[in-house]
Design a protein around this motif. Structure first.
Motif, PDB file in Angstrom:
ATOM      1  N   HIS A 198       0.822  -1.210   0.000  1.00  9.63           N
ATOM      2  CA  HIS A 198       0.000   0.000   0.000  1.00  9.63           C
ATOM      3  C   HIS A 198       0.856   1.260   0.000  1.00  9.63           C
ATOM      4  CE1 HIS A 198      -4.151  -1.153   0.031  1.00  9.63           C
ATOM      5  NE2 HIS A 198      -3.983  -2.007   1.019  1.00  9.63           N
ATOM      6  N   ASP A 199       2.037   1.197   0.599  1.00  4.21           N
ATOM      7  CA  ASP A 199       2.891   2.371   0.704  1.00  4.21           C
ATOM      8  C   ASP A 199       3.612   2.575  -0.630  1.00  4.21           C
ATOM      9  OD1 ASP A 199       5.092   4.143   1.207  1.00  4.21           O
ATOM     10  OD2 ASP A 199       4.870   3.742   3.361  1.00  4.21           O
ATOM     11  N   LEU A 200       3.173   3.579  -1.388  1.00  6.60           N
ATOM     12  CA  LEU A 200       3.725   3.793  -2.720  1.00  6.60           C
ATOM     13  C   LEU A 200       5.178   4.241  -2.683  1.00  6.60           C
ATOM     14  CD1 LEU A 200       0.710   5.481  -4.545  1.00  6.60           C
ATOM     15  CD2 LEU A 200       1.283   3.052  -4.350  1.00  6.60           C
ATOM     16  N   ASN A 201       5.576   4.950  -1.651  1.00 12.78           N
ATOM     17  CA  ASN A 201       6.961   5.395  -1.581  1.00 12.78           C
ATOM     18  C   ASN A 201       7.916   4.254  -1.265  1.00 12.78           C
ATOM     19  OD1 ASN A 201       6.884   8.231  -2.242  1.00 12.78           O
ATOM     20  ND2 ASN A 201       5.713   8.511  -0.367  1.00 12.78           N
ATOM     21  N   LEU A 202       7.492   3.322  -0.422  1.00 13.31           N
ATOM     22  CA  LEU A 202       8.307   2.128  -0.202  1.00 13.31           C
ATOM     23  C   LEU A 202       8.362   1.280  -1.471  1.00 13.31           C
ATOM     24  CD1 LEU A 202       7.338   0.942   3.401  1.00 13.31           C
ATOM     25  CD2 LEU A 202       9.503   1.955   2.659  1.00 13.31           C
ATOM     26  N   ALA A 203       7.232   1.190  -2.168  1.00 15.89           N
ATOM     27  CA  ALA A 203       7.203   0.444  -3.428  1.00 15.89           C
ATOM     28  C   ALA A 203       8.154   1.067  -4.448  1.00 15.89           C
ATOM     29  CB  ALA A 203       5.782   0.394  -3.978  1.00 15.89           C
ATOM     30  N   ALA A 204       8.143   2.394  -4.531  1.00 13.04           N
ATOM     31  CA  ALA A 204       9.013   3.074  -5.479  1.00 13.04           C
ATOM     32  C   ALA A 204      10.487   2.831  -5.157  1.00 13.04           C
ATOM     33  CB  ALA A 204       8.716   4.566  -5.479  1.00 13.04           C
ATOM     34  N   ARG A 205      10.807   2.798  -3.879  1.00 10.57           N
ATOM     35  CA  ARG A 205      12.207   2.661  -3.465  1.00 10.57           C
ATOM     36  C   ARG A 205      12.740   1.244  -3.639  1.00 10.57           C
ATOM     37  NH1 ARG A 205      14.850   4.373   2.413  1.00 10.57           N
ATOM     38  NH2 ARG A 205      16.917   3.476   2.029  1.00 10.57           N
ATOM     39  N   TYR A 206      11.926   0.246  -3.351  1.00 12.12           N
ATOM     40  CA  TYR A 206      12.446  -1.120  -3.277  1.00 12.12           C
ATOM     41  C   TYR A 206      12.043  -2.021  -4.442  1.00 12.12           C
ATOM     42  CZ  TYR A 206      14.178  -0.181   1.392  1.00 12.12           C
ATOM     43  OH  TYR A 206      14.881   0.333   2.459  1.00 12.12           O
ATOM     44  N   CYS A 207      11.106  -1.603  -5.261  1.00 15.26           N
ATOM     45  CA  CYS A 207      10.636  -2.461  -6.352  1.00 15.26           C
ATOM     46  C   CYS A 207      11.297  -2.074  -7.672  1.00 15.26           C
ATOM     47  CB  CYS A 207       9.114  -2.389  -6.501  1.00 15.26           C
ATOM     48  SG  CYS A 207       8.219  -3.020  -5.060  1.00 15.26           S
ATOM     49  N   ASP A 208      11.681  -3.088  -8.432  1.00 15.02           N
ATOM     50  CA  ASP A 208      12.232  -2.857  -9.767  1.00 15.02           C
ATOM     51  C   ASP A 208      11.117  -2.607 -10.779  1.00 15.02           C
ATOM     52  OD1 ASP A 208      15.085  -3.731  -9.074  1.00 15.02           O
ATOM     53  OD2 ASP A 208      13.934  -5.523  -8.556  1.00 15.02           O
ATOM     54  N   HIS A 209       9.957  -3.191 -10.494  1.00 12.79           N
ATOM     55  CA  HIS A 209       8.855  -3.225 -11.455  1.00 12.79           C
ATOM     56  C   HIS A 209       7.563  -3.052 -10.663  1.00 12.79           C
ATOM     57  CE1 HIS A 209       7.222  -4.478 -15.365  1.00 12.79           C
ATOM     58  NE2 HIS A 209       6.352  -5.238 -14.732  1.00 12.79           N
ATOM     59  N   LEU A 210       6.634  -2.273 -11.184  1.00  9.31           N
ATOM     60  CA  LEU A 210       5.345  -2.084 -10.523  1.00  9.31           C
ATOM     61  C   LEU A 210       4.207  -2.501 -11.442  1.00  9.31           C
ATOM     62  CD1 LEU A 210       5.617   1.390  -8.700  1.00  9.31           C
ATOM     63  CD2 LEU A 210       5.904  -0.904  -7.726  1.00  9.31           C
ATOM     64  N   VAL A 211       3.193  -3.096 -10.820  1.00  9.92           N
ATOM     65  CA  VAL A 211       1.940  -3.415 -11.510  1.00  9.92           C
ATOM     66  C   VAL A 211       0.812  -2.782 -10.712  1.00  9.92           C
ATOM     67  CG1 VAL A 211       0.366  -5.240 -12.247  1.00  9.92           C
ATOM     68  CG2 VAL A 211       2.846  -5.586 -12.415  1.00  9.92           C
ATOM     69  N   MET A 212       0.079  -1.883 -11.330  1.00 13.72           N
ATOM     70  CA  MET A 212      -1.041  -1.217 -10.665  1.00 13.72           C
ATOM     71  C   MET A 212      -2.345  -1.887 -11.093  1.00 13.72           C
ATOM     72  SD  MET A 212      -2.248   2.796 -10.817  1.00 13.72           S
ATOM     73  CE  MET A 212      -0.755   3.431 -10.045  1.00 13.72           C
ATOM     74  N   LEU A 213      -3.081  -2.379 -10.098  1.00 18.88           N
ATOM     75  CA  LEU A 213      -4.369  -3.006 -10.356  1.00 18.88           C
ATOM     76  C   LEU A 213      -5.490  -2.062  -9.959  1.00 18.88           C
ATOM     77  CD1 LEU A 213      -3.798  -6.637  -8.976  1.00 18.88           C
ATOM     78  CD2 LEU A 213      -3.594  -5.850 -11.338  1.00 18.88           C
ATOM     79  N   ASN A 214      -6.593  -2.158 -10.673  1.00 20.01           N
ATOM     80  CA  ASN A 214      -7.776  -1.369 -10.342  1.00 20.01           C
ATOM     81  C   ASN A 214      -9.006  -2.116 -10.827  1.00 20.01           C
ATOM     82  OD1 ASN A 214      -9.200   0.886  -9.362  1.00 20.01           O
ATOM     83  ND2 ASN A 214      -9.317   1.776 -11.407  1.00 20.01           N
ATOM     84  N   ASN A 215      -9.929  -2.385  -9.903  1.00 20.01           N
ATOM     85  CA  ASN A 215     -11.157  -3.105 -10.245  1.00 20.01           C
ATOM     86  C   ASN A 215     -10.875  -4.419 -10.955  1.00 20.01           C
ATOM     87  OD1 ASN A 215     -12.856  -1.067  -9.178  1.00 20.01           O
ATOM     88  ND2 ASN A 215     -12.655   0.114 -11.069  1.00 20.01           N
ATOM     89  N   GLY A 216      -9.832  -5.128 -10.486  1.00 23.30           N
ATOM     90  CA  GLY A 216      -9.529  -6.443 -11.027  1.00 23.30           C
ATOM     91  C   GLY A 216      -8.820  -6.451 -12.356  1.00 23.30           C
ATOM     92  N   ARG A 217      -8.404  -5.295 -12.828  1.00 24.87           N
ATOM     93  CA  ARG A 217      -7.713  -5.197 -14.110  1.00 24.87           C
ATOM     94  C   ARG A 217      -6.352  -4.530 -13.926  1.00 24.87           C
ATOM     95  NH1 ARG A 217     -11.355  -6.043 -18.311  1.00 24.87           N
ATOM     96  NH2 ARG A 217     -13.556  -5.971 -17.696  1.00 24.87           N
ATOM     97  N   THR A 218      -5.469  -4.748 -14.885  1.00 27.87           N
ATOM     98  CA  THR A 218      -4.173  -4.091 -14.871  1.00 27.87           C
ATOM     99  C   THR A 218      -4.331  -2.677 -15.400  1.00 27.87           C
ATOM    100  OG1 THR A 218      -3.098  -6.231 -15.291  1.00 27.87           O
ATOM    101  CG2 THR A 218      -1.782  -4.245 -15.627  1.00 27.87           C
TER     102      THR A 218
END
Length: 263
Positions: A198-218
């Motif tokens: 849920h923490d987007l700033n931690l995701a930005a710092r530690y993830c190489d790749h992001l997938v954003m889901l919304n209403n069951g879709r990419t």
């Protein structure tokens, strides 16, 4: 290695569609963050990868292996899963719980852990900073301590694919950073990691790749710089935001400005 590839995944619960034609990839030997608002389908997607939710359509493959078609015992030697909540009233020590990660590799007639099992369990406990807790009863630990034990259990499984559902939700800041640093090191060592956050700033710092889901879709997929864009955050999360790039840091920082009333 191709990593985790999900194509047109559909999961239904009765008449309700939870995942609707979701497609994305999680690159091998990298940390992929699953982000999105509550109810976006993150936990359902992880459960589908682990075979705990049945696909109504689509495919899920890891390094060319069809995961839904793989037997549970074989999947356990390939994948490890850390749930949001995992507790028990059994009188198990921390070491006992972490040692459960070795069960998929033990034969039915193995009476005691092998020397390799002992080393792997000890290393996993140490990696999560839990060495002083080895003999303590798991059910008497705090929620954050239990979460770290469960992550250690998953590491002891020596998975090729590790999936974690909000693993930092019960942790203080220091423990969050420790866990995410450990995951980064495991990815560098060859493990493919998918982590719902849920923490987007931690995701930005530690993830190489992001997938954003919304209403069951990419809704979006790519690097943190690609995905964490103000227009996407407004459309998916309903928040006005500013994206800041700090000199010397190779990841964006999200500043939340205001929530947008959708009514």
């Amino acid at each position: 290695m191709s990593g985790l590839i999900i194509k047109n995944a559909i999961v239904r619960a009765g008449e309700r569609t939870i995942l609707a034609d979701a497609s994305f990839s999680a690159p091998a030997s990298a940390v992929t963050g699953l982000i999105g608002p509550n109810g976006a389908g993150k936990s359902t997607l992880i459960a589908a990868v682990m075979g705990r939710r049945r696909l109504s359509g689509g495919t899920i493959a890891f390094d060319g292996i069809d995961l839904p078609g793989t037997r549970a015992a074989e999947r356990a030697r390939l994948c490890a899963h850390v749930e949001q909540f995992a507790t028990t009233t059994e009188r198990l020590s921390v070491r006992d719980v972490v040692a459960l990660g070795r069960v998929p590799f033990q034969s039915d007639w193995q009476a005691v852990p092998s020397p390799h099992d002992d080393v792997v369990v000890t290393d996993a406990i140490e990696a999560l900073g839990m060495s002083a807790f080895g003999d303590r009863l798991y059910h008497r630990l705090s929620g954050g301590e239990q979460q770290r034990v469960q992550i250690a259990r998953a590491l002891a499984q020596e998975p090729q694919l590790l999936l974690l559902d909000e693993p930092t939700s019960h942790l203080d800041i220091k423990a969050q950073l420790l866990v995410l640093e450990v995951l980064r090191q495991r990815a560098l060592a060859g493990c493919t990691i998918v982590v719902a956050m849920h923490d987007l700033n931690l995701a930005a710092r530690y993830c190489d790749h992001l997938v954003m889901l919304n209403n069951g879709r990419t809704a979006a997929e790519g690097t943190p710089a690609d995905v964490l864009a103000p227009d996407l955050l407004l459309r998916v999360y309903g928040v006005q935001s500013t994206i800041v790039n700090v000199p010397g840091r190779d990841y964006p920082i999200v500043i939340y400005d205001s929530a947008v009333n959708s009514d």
